[in-house]
Scaffold this motif. Structure first.
Motif, PDB file in Angstrom:
ATOM      1  N   LEU A 140     -36.334  28.305  -6.133  1.00 37.47           N
ATOM      2  CA  LEU A 140     -37.267  29.199  -6.809  1.00 37.47           C
ATOM      3  C   LEU A 140     -38.611  28.519  -7.072  1.00 37.47           C
ATOM      4  CD1 LEU A 140     -34.818  30.860  -9.357  1.00 37.47           C
ATOM      5  CD2 LEU A 140     -35.757  31.882  -7.277  1.00 37.47           C
ATOM      6  N   GLY A 141     -38.581  27.203  -7.264  1.00 38.71           N
ATOM      7  CA  GLY A 141     -39.807  26.456  -7.528  1.00 38.71           C
ATOM      8  C   GLY A 141     -40.766  26.413  -6.358  1.00 38.71           C
ATOM      9  N   LEU A 142     -40.294  26.728  -5.157  1.00 41.34           N
ATOM     10  CA  LEU A 142     -41.184  26.766  -3.999  1.00 41.34           C
ATOM     11  C   LEU A 142     -42.296  27.787  -4.184  1.00 41.34           C
ATOM     12  CD1 LEU A 142     -38.561  26.581  -1.096  1.00 41.34           C
ATOM     13  CD2 LEU A 142     -40.168  24.783  -1.788  1.00 41.34           C
ATOM     14  N   HIS A 143     -42.011  28.849  -4.943  1.00 46.00           N
ATOM     15  CA  HIS A 143     -42.993  29.916  -5.135  1.00 46.00           C
ATOM     16  C   HIS A 143     -43.284  30.183  -6.607  1.00 46.00           C
ATOM     17  CE1 HIS A 143     -42.794  30.787  -0.870  1.00 46.00           C
ATOM     18  NE2 HIS A 143     -41.484  30.786  -0.951  1.00 46.00           N
ATOM     19  N   ASN A 144     -42.804  29.321  -7.496  1.00 48.70           N
ATOM     20  CA  ASN A 144     -43.058  29.484  -8.922  1.00 48.70           C
ATOM     21  C   ASN A 144     -43.464  28.127  -9.485  1.00 48.70           C
ATOM     22  OD1 ASN A 144     -42.476  29.461 -11.864  1.00 48.70           O
ATOM     23  ND2 ASN A 144     -41.771  31.552 -11.501  1.00 48.70           N
ATOM     24  N   HIS A 145     -44.761  27.979  -9.759  1.00 49.33           N
ATOM     25  CA  HIS A 145     -45.253  26.654 -10.159  1.00 49.33           C
ATOM     26  C   HIS A 145     -44.746  26.247 -11.544  1.00 49.33           C
ATOM     27  CE1 HIS A 145     -48.306  27.894 -13.161  1.00 49.33           C
ATOM     28  NE2 HIS A 145     -48.456  28.964 -12.411  1.00 49.33           N
ATOM     29  N   LEU A 146     -44.354  27.198 -12.377  1.00 53.09           N
ATOM     30  CA  LEU A 146     -43.834  26.854 -13.695  1.00 53.09           C
ATOM     31  C   LEU A 146     -42.481  26.146 -13.582  1.00 53.09           C
ATOM     32  CD1 LEU A 146     -44.714  30.187 -15.531  1.00 53.09           C
ATOM     33  CD2 LEU A 146     -46.032  28.065 -15.505  1.00 53.09           C
ATOM     34  N   ILE A 147     -41.618  26.670 -12.716  1.00 58.26           N
ATOM     35  CA  ILE A 147     -40.322  26.024 -12.490  1.00 58.26           C
ATOM     36  C   ILE A 147     -40.519  24.685 -11.799  1.00 58.26           C
ATOM     37  CG2 ILE A 147     -38.103  26.225 -11.288  1.00 58.26           C
ATOM     38  CD1 ILE A 147     -38.348  29.259 -11.616  1.00 58.26           C
ATOM     39  N   TRP A 148     -41.381  24.661 -10.782  1.00 51.14           N
ATOM     40  CA  TRP A 148     -41.655  23.422 -10.063  1.00 51.14           C
ATOM     41  C   TRP A 148     -42.145  22.348 -11.032  1.00 51.14           C
ATOM     42  CZ3 TRP A 148     -45.523  19.939  -9.302  1.00 51.14           C
ATOM     43  CH2 TRP A 148     -45.399  19.081  -8.209  1.00 51.14           C
ATOM     44  N   SER A 149     -43.003  22.722 -11.978  1.00 51.06           N
ATOM     45  CA  SER A 149     -43.556  21.760 -12.927  1.00 51.06           C
ATOM     46  C   SER A 149     -42.480  21.162 -13.807  1.00 51.06           C
ATOM     47  CB  SER A 149     -44.623  22.436 -13.791  1.00 51.06           C
ATOM     48  OG  SER A 149     -45.707  22.878 -12.999  1.00 51.06           O
ATOM     49  N   LYS A 150     -41.551  21.995 -14.260  1.00 47.81           N
ATOM     50  CA  LYS A 150     -40.464  21.476 -15.094  1.00 47.81           C
ATOM     51  C   LYS A 150     -39.601  20.480 -14.315  1.00 47.81           C
ATOM     52  CE  LYS A 150     -39.995  25.334 -18.350  1.00 47.81           C
ATOM     53  NZ  LYS A 150     -41.280  25.983 -18.067  1.00 47.81           N
ATOM     54  N   LEU A 151     -39.358  20.779 -13.039  1.00 47.62           N
ATOM     55  CA  LEU A 151     -38.589  19.850 -12.208  1.00 47.62           C
ATOM     56  C   LEU A 151     -39.356  18.558 -11.987  1.00 47.62           C
ATOM     57  CD1 LEU A 151     -37.234  22.362  -9.546  1.00 47.62           C
ATOM     58  CD2 LEU A 151     -35.910  21.258 -11.362  1.00 47.62           C
ATOM     59  N   ARG A 152     -40.664  18.672 -11.781  1.00 48.28           N
ATOM     60  CA  ARG A 152     -41.498  17.482 -11.554  1.00 48.28           C
ATOM     61  C   ARG A 152     -41.504  16.590 -12.782  1.00 48.28           C
ATOM     62  NH1 ARG A 152     -43.394  13.438 -10.936  1.00 48.28           N
ATOM     63  NH2 ARG A 152     -45.262  12.768  -9.807  1.00 48.28           N
ATOM     64  N   VAL A 153     -41.597  17.180 -13.962  1.00 51.14           N
ATOM     65  CA  VAL A 153     -41.605  16.396 -15.198  1.00 51.14           C
ATOM     66  C   VAL A 153     -40.243  15.760 -15.438  1.00 51.14           C
ATOM     67  CG1 VAL A 153     -41.859  16.530 -17.714  1.00 51.14           C
ATOM     68  CG2 VAL A 153     -43.495  17.720 -16.224  1.00 51.14           C
ATOM     69  N   ARG A 154     -39.158  16.452 -15.063  1.00 48.51           N
ATOM     70  CA  ARG A 154     -37.819  15.849 -15.180  1.00 48.51           C
ATOM     71  C   ARG A 154     -37.726  14.560 -14.376  1.00 48.51           C
ATOM     72  NH1 ARG A 154     -33.003  19.144 -16.505  1.00 48.51           N
ATOM     73  NH2 ARG A 154     -31.914  17.833 -14.997  1.00 48.51           N
ATOM     74  N   GLN A 155     -38.357  14.539 -13.201  1.00 49.62           N
ATOM     75  CA  GLN A 155     -38.356  13.318 -12.397  1.00 49.62           C
ATOM     76  C   GLN A 155     -39.063  12.185 -13.135  1.00 49.62           C
ATOM     77  OE1 GLN A 155     -40.289  14.602  -8.804  1.00 49.62           O
ATOM     78  NE2 GLN A 155     -38.399  15.340  -7.868  1.00 49.62           N
ATOM     79  N   LEU A 156     -40.219  12.503 -13.734  1.00 49.80           N
ATOM     80  CA  LEU A 156     -40.960  11.502 -14.502  1.00 49.80           C
ATOM     81  C   LEU A 156     -40.115  10.997 -15.669  1.00 49.80           C
ATOM     82  CD1 LEU A 156     -43.632   9.997 -15.230  1.00 49.80           C
ATOM     83  CD2 LEU A 156     -44.238  12.026 -16.572  1.00 49.80           C
ATOM     84  N   GLN A 157     -39.457  11.901 -16.382  1.00 52.14           N
ATOM     85  CA  GLN A 157     -38.653  11.519 -17.540  1.00 52.14           C
ATOM     86  C   GLN A 157     -37.466  10.653 -17.134  1.00 52.14           C
ATOM     87  OE1 GLN A 157     -37.841  15.440 -19.017  1.00 52.14           O
ATOM     88  NE2 GLN A 157     -39.573  15.439 -20.432  1.00 52.14           N
ATOM     89  N   ALA A 158     -36.883  10.938 -15.971  1.00 50.99           N
ATOM     90  CA  ALA A 158     -35.753  10.136 -15.502  1.00 50.99           C
ATOM     91  C   ALA A 158     -36.181   8.692 -15.259  1.00 50.99           C
ATOM     92  CB  ALA A 158     -35.173  10.751 -14.230  1.00 50.99           C
ATOM     93  N   VAL A 159     -37.338   8.530 -14.619  1.00 50.27           N
ATOM     94  CA  VAL A 159     -37.851   7.180 -14.373  1.00 50.27           C
ATOM     95  C   VAL A 159     -38.186   6.486 -15.686  1.00 50.27           C
ATOM     96  CG1 VAL A 159     -39.739   5.857 -13.345  1.00 50.27           C
ATOM     97  CG2 VAL A 159     -38.700   7.740 -12.071  1.00 50.27           C
ATOM     98  N   ALA A 160     -38.823   7.222 -16.608  1.00 51.49           N
ATOM     99  CA  ALA A 160     -39.197   6.643 -17.892  1.00 51.49           C
ATOM    100  C   ALA A 160     -37.967   6.199 -18.675  1.00 51.49           C
ATOM    101  CB  ALA A 160     -40.003   7.654 -18.702  1.00 51.49           C
ATOM    102  N   SER A 161     -36.886   6.973 -18.612  1.00 56.93           N
ATOM    103  CA  SER A 161     -35.653   6.612 -19.323  1.00 56.93           C
ATOM    104  C   SER A 161     -35.049   5.333 -18.764  1.00 56.93           C
ATOM    105  CB  SER A 161     -34.642   7.757 -19.231  1.00 56.93           C
ATOM    106  OG  SER A 161     -35.117   8.907 -19.898  1.00 56.93           O
TER     107      SER A 161
END
Length: 428
Positions: free
Chosen positions: A396-417
């Protein structure tokens, strides 16, 4: 502590005043200093480290609205920022931070000062991934570019946090994440985010946050990717000779256009995940999937239907969702002889994900039943409920930037953790 009223809020002393804003302390209930500040915008536009400056009536209101909308996008995506809430037309409340004196710049296309520093690179050269640069905030020396090694060697320490390699790496990653989130958002309005700058601060709890202001002074924005249509402060920088009232009116109209467009960057979700279970006994498994999708704020529904025992009802349910005129991902939850996923996949062009509720006594047969689908079907199989939810979100994130953004931030948070855990172990 003396007090005055700014934008309807009682404030204390002036913490700092810049070219385009003032930062005021917000007193605590006992009369001391709280953990928050009020940041007030000015009706002022500057360029060239302040060498070029003009009053621009109404700019404070437009810039404050732009900043609030931008930070609301970042906060909704899950990024850690200092922004708290708007405070009237010309100000907002933020967490009090000690600011890291570095500008963090992301570039998608080569233009502006980059071309002067790198002769031979053609304008429009595309950076994949975005190029990240850092500049030390020093107006007297025109904000010289600094390397990671210079930042680390400076030995900065703010609210007990020493800015070392790990902290610099986090801020670099977060800078790119901020850029990509906003780039995707602007792309939904057919606007290209060319480059932008942000700053970080460390709050009283030692957290590194995206801070300061993000408005039309912070980026280059080209509608339809056309430089001639730019709507950012570069229009002001490009004026040679006398800056007339007509010039200032045009700049204000551009800034107002940007603020208005931002209202369209957080549209209501028009997509859905539908979890179909072959038996009500699978509800607990399905709820684990739904917890993950709803954590990403994706509308989710659960249904009970058996492709074996009620094929007609399954097809009727499928037809209802296909007529909903929105992107949908189906997740089929069925064990033993899994006919639900393959039947759905054979009768819809929407994505179908199998997520069988495997049991320890027949795990191999349940998984094989979902994997060994007939030829011509594209349904995939994901075993873990969270994995199925994330796979649906990525589609769904391919066409919905709000969902894509949440997934992108999850990646950042995983690295930060991981970095935080590693640092904790090293310090033991």
């Amino acid at each position: 502590m003396s007090r005055k009223d700014i934008s309807g809020h009682a404030v204390g002393s002036l913490v700092i005043e810049g070219k385009t804003k003032r930062v005021w302390d917000i007193p605590s209930g006992d009369g001391g200093s709280s953990s928050f500040v009020l940041i007030e915008s000015k009706d002022r536009i500057t360029a060239g480290d302040g060498a070029k400056a003009h009053d621009l009536t109404g700019k404070a209101k437009v810039s404050n609205a732009t900043n609030a909308k931008v930070f609301q996008i970042l906060n909704s995506a899950g990024l850690k920022t200092a922004f708290v809430k708007p405070a009237g037309d010309n100000a907002f409340i933020a967490q009090k931070c000690q600011m890291v004196p570095i500008e963090w710049v992301s570039r998608r296309l080569a233009t502006g000062s980059f071309l002067k520093r790198h002769p031979g690179v053609p304008e429009g050269y595309r950076f994949n991934p975005p190029l990240q640069e850092t500049f030390f905030k020093d107006d007297a020396n025109h904000d010289p570019q600094w390397s990671e090694q210079q930042i680390v060697s400076a030995g900065f320490c703010f609210n007990g946090v020493t800015i070392g390699k790990g902290e610099v790496d986090y801020m670099r990653r977060a800078t790119i994440c901020v850029f990509e989130v906003l780039e995707r958002a602007w792309r939904s309005r057919n606007c290209a985010l060319i480059d932008m700058k942000i700053e970080f601060g460390v709050n009283n709890m030692g957290q590194i946050l995206v801070a300061d202001v993000i408005d039309s002074d912070s980026w280059r924005l080209w509608p339809s990717g056309d430089k001639r249509l730019m709507k950012d402060k570069q229009v002001y920088r490009n004026i040679t000779g006398e800056v007339t009232q007509s010039h200032l009116d045009e700049i204000k109209r551009n800034f107002e256009w940007v603020a208005e467009q931002l209202d369209h960057l957080t549209p209501p979700y028009r997509c859905m995940v539908v979890i179909l279970m072959g038996s009500p006994s699978d509800e607990d498994h399905c709820r684990k999937i739904m917890e993950c999708t709803r954590a990403l704020e994706i509308p989710t529904q659960m249904r009970v239907t058996s492709a074996h025992k009620g094929t007609g009802d399954t097809m009727s349910i499928l037809a209802d969702y296909e007529g909903a005129e929105m992107p949908i991902v189906f997740i089929a939850v069925a064990g033993r002889s899994n006919g639900l996923g393959p039947v759905l996949s054979g009768n819809t062009c929407f994505p179908v994900i199998n997520c069988p509720p495997v049991k320890a006594d027949n795990v191999d047969r349940d998984i094989w039943s979902s994997l060994n689908v007939p030829s011509g079907l594209g349904c995939t199989t994901v075993i873990h409920p969270e994995g199925a939810a994330l796979a649906a979100a990525q589609i769904l994130g391919l066409h919905n930037h709000l969902i894509w953004s949440k997934l992108r931030v999850r990646q950042l948070q995983a690295v930060a953790s991981l970095k935080a855990a590693d640092k904790k172990l090293r310090e033991q």
